[in-house]
Write an enzyme that holds these catalytic residues in place. Structure first.
Site, PDB file in Angstrom:
ATOM      1  N   GLY A 210      70.576 -26.517 -48.294  1.00  9.37           N
ATOM      2  CA  GLY A 210      72.271 -26.526 -47.189  1.00  9.37           C
ATOM      3  C   GLY A 210      70.622 -26.710 -45.799  1.00  9.37           C
ATOM      4  N   ILE A 211      71.719 -25.540 -44.528  1.00 10.47           N
ATOM      5  CA  ILE A 211      70.799 -25.582 -43.448  1.00 10.47           C
ATOM      6  C   ILE A 211      70.773 -24.594 -42.800  1.00 10.47           C
ATOM      7  CG2 ILE A 211      73.132 -26.304 -41.753  1.00 10.47           C
ATOM      8  CD1 ILE A 211      71.527 -28.184 -39.849  1.00 10.47           C
ATOM      9  N   GLY A 212      69.811 -24.365 -41.981  1.00 12.55           N
ATOM     10  CA  GLY A 212      69.829 -22.585 -41.752  1.00 12.55           C
ATOM     11  C   GLY A 212      67.915 -22.314 -41.459  1.00 12.55           C
ATOM     12  N   ILE A 214      66.967 -20.205 -43.964  1.00 11.74           N
ATOM     13  CA  ILE A 214      66.683 -19.728 -45.286  1.00 11.74           C
ATOM     14  C   ILE A 214      65.922 -21.186 -45.823  1.00 11.74           C
ATOM     15  CG2 ILE A 214      66.876 -19.670 -47.495  1.00 11.74           C
ATOM     16  CD1 ILE A 214      68.486 -17.105 -46.535  1.00 11.74           C
ATOM     17  N   GLU A 233      75.216 -32.466 -51.103  1.00 12.67           N
ATOM     18  CA  GLU A 233      76.436 -31.869 -50.062  1.00 12.67           C
ATOM     19  C   GLU A 233      76.394 -32.686 -48.647  1.00 12.67           C
ATOM     20  OE1 GLU A 233      79.455 -29.480 -47.829  1.00 12.67           O
ATOM     21  OE2 GLU A 233      79.017 -29.025 -49.569  1.00 12.67           O
ATOM     22  N   GLY A 331      81.323 -26.640 -50.028  1.00 12.94           N
ATOM     23  CA  GLY A 331      81.056 -27.369 -51.686  1.00 12.94           C
ATOM     24  C   GLY A 331      79.832 -26.182 -52.384  1.00 12.94           C
TER      25      GLY A 331
END
Length: 434
Positions: A210-212, A214, A233, A331
């Site tokens: 994902g994003i961010g 971490i 996703e 997701g």
């Protein structure tokens, strides 16, 4: 017919909206910025208009309290604008697993208008839906009226995003930049968590990331890996450097070998430049990409997600603060379950061990544990304890797969902040969790 015969202005597009209409717009950067930034201008002539969106990026004038009696907003995933407007009483969340979001919505209601962003037609007359096909193409096929804002700033992508202009009712020429998400610089905690996660990733693994802070930290630790694949996703900025370095090449993938597969993209300009006319990236239908039974076809699939709070049995609240909606399931369950079904697959849930919150009595800021005996009252369980695999904080990683509750409690306490561990154990005994 030439595509220019379908051109209308934003004002003419807005004139097509009637009272009681149901409008759907694209996800994230696929939202029709021109239309949505001006829809508040028709508030004087319409009423009871429902707007369905997902992670909207527009300025959100229509979200202001003064328009609450005109527009209803149903969101699949809250962004800051939806969170702020929720208290107005006309914004409501649609519970969903992302791969079923569009399908289930269509079971409930048919859209009168779909409006989204896209590229200009190519020499063959084909438009690319560009940065998302999470639900967009399905909505286009079902809507009474389809309006696309065509824009040369949007990357031409491939996969299942091509539509001939003759199948679109109206086109609006626009020139706004593709909305970006600023790069998050990983914190010290992010880097500790990222290092632990990177140790769990092997050469040849297929990633969902994902994003961010971490995920960006994870990406920074993967530069010495080899032959990674992507079935995700969300295509993110952090993946671009790894692809350009040859770390991501998809050569070991068992599904769509050699291709980066996603259902939407959101990030910085470098990401959009990478996507443009790049046949190595496939933007496919969200019902396909996020279907756990499709994800499982990727051997060595690794799903990496974050959560807000986890209880000592493994229940994850990833989308609300108590009962108050903060984001969405998205997701998370799709990818976590799909990865665990895959041959040699694994699911990773990451979180900080603590958070700073305001004490309701004293008004002072205090540190609390995000590993808790029980989730907050009203908290949404985004990922059930039955579907939690590996959990990571800045204090390490533990595997909950196949363990009993007693073992889960001990393992989760071991990665909680040290100052909360003794109390967590006492609470677990007092509540008869163990």
């Amino acid at each position: 017919m030439n595509y220019k015969d379908k051109l209308i202005t934003i004002e003419e597009a807005l004139a097509l909206v009637k009272s009681d209409d149901i409008i759907v717009t694209g996800l994230g950067a696929s939202e029709a910025q021109g239309f949505m930034n001006n829809i508040h201008s028709i508030a004087g002539r319409v009423k009871n208009v429902t707007i369905t969106n997902c992670l909207p990026m527009s300025s959100g004038e229509f979200l202001k309290e003064e328009y609450k009696d005109v527009f209803n907003i149903d969101g699949w995933f809250y962004s800051p604008g939806l969170r702020r407007a929720h208290g107005n009483g006309n914004v409501s969340f649609i519970p969903n697993h992302l791969h079923l979001a569009g399908i289930k919505r269509l079971d409930y209601v048919k859209p009168n208008i779909y409006v989204g962003s896209a590229t200009y037609p190519d020499k063959h007359g084909y438009i690319s839906l560009s940065v998302s096909n999470t639900y967009e193409k399905r909505m286009i096929e079902e809507a009474d009226i389809v309006i696309l804002e065509i824009n040369n700033n949007y990357p031409r992508t491939f996969g299942d995003v091509e539509i001939h202009y003759s199948d679109i009712d109206y086109l609006v020429e626009t020139d706004y930049p593709v909305p970006v998400l600023g790069d998050v610089v990983p914190s010290e905690k992010d880097m500790l968590i990222g290092a632990s996660i990177a140790e769990l990733i092997k050469d040849g693994d297929c990633l969902q990331l994902g994003i961010g802070g971490i995920p960006n930290a994870v990406a920074s630790y993967l530069k010495d890996k080899k032959d990674l694949g992507v079935h995700t996703e969300m295509m993110t900025s952090g993946m671009v450097e790894l692809a350009e370095l040859g770390v991501i090449n998809g050569s070991k993938k068992t599904l769509h070998k050699g291709k980066i597969v996603c259902t939407f993209a959101l990030g910085n300009k470098k990401l959009y430049d990478f996507l443009d006319d790049n046949p190595s990236v496939l933007v496919l239908d969200g019902n396909y990409v996020n279907n756990p039974d499709i994800i499982r076809l990727n051997d060595n699939q690794v799903s990496i997600n974050t959560t807000i709070e986890i209880d000592l049995t493994g229940q994850c609240c990833s989308e609300s603060i108590g009962p108050v909606q903060f984001s969405g399931t998205g997701g998370q369950a799709d990818t976590a379950i799909g990865a665990q079904k895959a041959r040699n697959g694994k699911s990773i849930i990451a979180l900080y061990s603590t958070a700073m919150v305001k004490n309701k009595v004293t008004g002072e800021r205090e540190e609390i544990s995000k590993i808790v005996p029980m989730l907050k009252e009203g908290a949404v369980v985004s990922l059930s304890r039955n579907d939690v695999d590996i959990v990571v904080t800045e204090y390490g990683a533990v595997n909950l797969r196949g363990t009993n509750i007693k073992t889960r409690v001990e393992r989760l306490i071991s990665i909680a902040h040290p100052k909360f561990r003794e109390q967590l154990r006492k609470d677990a005994e007092k509540l008869r969790i163990i």
